[in-house]
Design a protein around this motif. Structure first.
Motif, mmCIF file in Angstrom:
data_model
loop_
_atom_site.group_PDB
_atom_site.id
_atom_site.type_symbol
_atom_site.label_atom_id
_atom_site.label_comp_id
_atom_site.label_asym_id
_atom_site.label_seq_id
_atom_site.Cartn_x
_atom_site.Cartn_y
_atom_site.Cartn_z
ATOM 1 N N ILE A 142 24.493 -17.659 20.819
ATOM 2 C CA ILE A 142 24.057 -17.357 19.451
ATOM 3 C C ILE A 142 25.272 -17.438 18.542
ATOM 4 N N ASP A 143 25.140 -18.147 17.439
ATOM 5 C CA ASP A 143 26.276 -18.304 16.522
ATOM 6 C C ASP A 143 26.559 -17.046 15.715
ATOM 7 N N LEU A 144 25.501 -16.330 15.327
ATOM 8 C CA LEU A 144 25.694 -15.140 14.493
ATOM 9 C C LEU A 144 24.561 -14.163 14.743
ATOM 10 N N ILE A 145 24.906 -12.912 15.042
ATOM 11 C CA ILE A 145 23.921 -11.826 15.073
ATOM 12 C C ILE A 145 24.266 -10.839 13.965
ATOM 13 N N LEU A 146 23.247 -10.472 13.197
ATOM 14 C CA LEU A 146 23.388 -9.505 12.112
ATOM 15 C C LEU A 146 22.634 -8.223 12.452
ATOM 16 N N ILE A 147 23.120 -7.100 11.977
ATOM 17 C CA ILE A 147 22.296 -5.898 11.915
ATOM 18 C C ILE A 147 21.332 -6.111 10.752
ATOM 19 N N HIS A 148 20.032 -6.153 11.037
ATOM 20 C CA HIS A 148 19.058 -6.607 10.038
ATOM 21 C C HIS A 148 19.032 -5.718 8.797
ATOM 22 N N SER A 149 19.201 -4.409 8.980
ATOM 23 C CA SER A 149 19.281 -3.509 7.833
ATOM 24 C C SER A 149 19.964 -2.220 8.287
ATOM 25 N N VAL A 170 26.334 -8.124 9.118
ATOM 26 C CA VAL A 170 25.300 -7.195 8.674
ATOM 27 C C VAL A 170 24.429 -7.843 7.610
ATOM 28 N N SER A 171 23.222 -7.319 7.469
ATOM 29 C CA SER A 171 22.253 -7.825 6.498
ATOM 30 C C SER A 171 21.659 -6.652 5.730
ATOM 31 N N ASN A 172 21.386 -6.863 4.463
ATOM 32 C CA ASN A 172 20.775 -5.839 3.616
ATOM 33 C C ASN A 172 21.646 -4.592 3.447
ATOM 34 N N TYR A 173 22.929 -4.713 3.662
ATOM 35 C CA TYR A 173 23.867 -3.615 3.429
ATOM 36 C C TYR A 173 24.298 -3.619 1.961
ATOM 37 N N GLY A 174 24.299 -2.442 1.362
ATOM 38 C CA GLY A 174 24.895 -2.282 0.048
ATOM 39 C C GLY A 174 26.327 -1.780 0.181
ATOM 40 N N VAL A 175 26.916 -1.448 -0.941
ATOM 41 C CA VAL A 175 28.315 -1.031 -0.948
ATOM 42 C C VAL A 175 28.517 0.230 -0.107
ATOM 43 N N LYS A 176 27.610 1.193 -0.200
ATOM 44 C CA LYS A 176 27.735 2.444 0.548
ATOM 45 C C LYS A 176 27.859 2.185 2.043
ATOM 46 N N HIS A 177 26.968 1.366 2.566
ATOM 47 C CA HIS A 177 26.970 1.132 4.007
ATOM 48 C C HIS A 177 28.109 0.211 4.430
ATOM 49 N N LEU A 178 28.516 -0.695 3.551
ATOM 50 C CA LEU A 178 29.680 -1.526 3.864
ATOM 51 C C LEU A 178 30.938 -0.671 3.944
ATOM 52 N N LYS A 179 31.076 0.270 3.018
ATOM 53 C CA LYS A 179 32.248 1.149 3.057
ATOM 54 C C LYS A 179 32.255 1.979 4.334
ATOM 55 N N GLU A 180 31.087 2.431 4.747
ATOM 56 C CA GLU A 180 30.985 3.171 6.008
ATOM 57 C C GLU A 180 31.462 2.315 7.175
#
Length: 217
Positions: free
Chosen positions: A109-116, A145-155
């Motif tokens: 698999i080339d890329l796996i994302l956390i869907h949300s 990651v997918s569907n992450y906003g700033v809050k969750h990216l900072k985490e």
């Protein structure tokens, strides 16, 4: 279709800037759809565990590759995602294993994302750790990651054991702008998405006329 440009990820691998998503595409249609999409020039295919069509998507890729020996697996970029119900270290490890089994005909698999991010901090962290292990094993070439906003990216960026994410897909126009404005020098790549518009959709009237196209970033 003209060849799509690519972005360089910090793994050294490239992700095509144009891809085809298969959300709401029935599994029984996916194999032929993906085969034809590759014939017309798509090189990035986006699925997810939630879509229930990962195996059929990979079958379409495998058929296209097998047809001509000059076609190389590394020329195709296959993305999938871990669903909310699979958050947490052990559940995520199993979800990755299932997705890899469905992708066995295309080897990796080339890329796996956390869907949300819709669980909690502990489970998100555990999911990320499982992704990092899959990356280190080599069966997954990039993680994000997918569907992450700033809050969750900072985490995520504050994890003490973090290896940087490769791809981020925010959801919603305002959220997408906020992520872009806050990314500064962080090396993650931001990927957006939109859906095709069909003229028949103009039949759906809003209070002031046809509904505008919905765009999700």
């Amino acid at each position: 279709m003209a060849p799509a440009q690519s972005l360089l990820l910090n793994t050294g691998r490239k992700i095509p800037t144009v891809g085809l998503g298969v959300y709401k595409t029935p599994a029984e249609q996916c194999t032929s759809l993906i085969y034809e999409a590759l014939n017309v020039g798509y090189r990035h295919i986006d699925s997810a565990a939630l879509y229930d069509n990962e195996e059929e998507v990979c079958e379409g890729i495998a058929q296209w590759l097998a047809e001509d020996p000059s076609r190389k697996r590394e020329d195709i970029f296959y993305t999938t995602k871990i669903g909310d119900g699979s958050h947490g270290y052990e559940k995520a490890k199993n979800a990755i294993k299932v997705s890899l089994e469905k992708a066995k005909k295309i080897q990796y698999i080339d890329l796996i994302l956390i869907h949300s991010p819709q669980s909690d901090g502990e489970r998100r962290h555990g999911t990320w750790k499982a992704l990092e292990e899959a990356y280190e094993a080599g069966t997954v070439k990039n993680i994000g990651v997918s569907n992450y906003g700033v809050k969750h990216l900072k985490e995520l960026l504050a994890y003490p054991d973090l290896k940087r994410p490769e791809s981020c897909r925010p959801r919603g126009r305002e959220n997408g702008r906020e992520v872009q404005q806050n990314r500064r020098s962080d090396p993650h790549k931001v990927v957006s998405r939109t859906r095709f518009h069909h003229p028949a959709e103009d039949r759906h009237q809003g209070p002031t006329g046809p509904e505008p196209r919905r765009v999700q970033l």
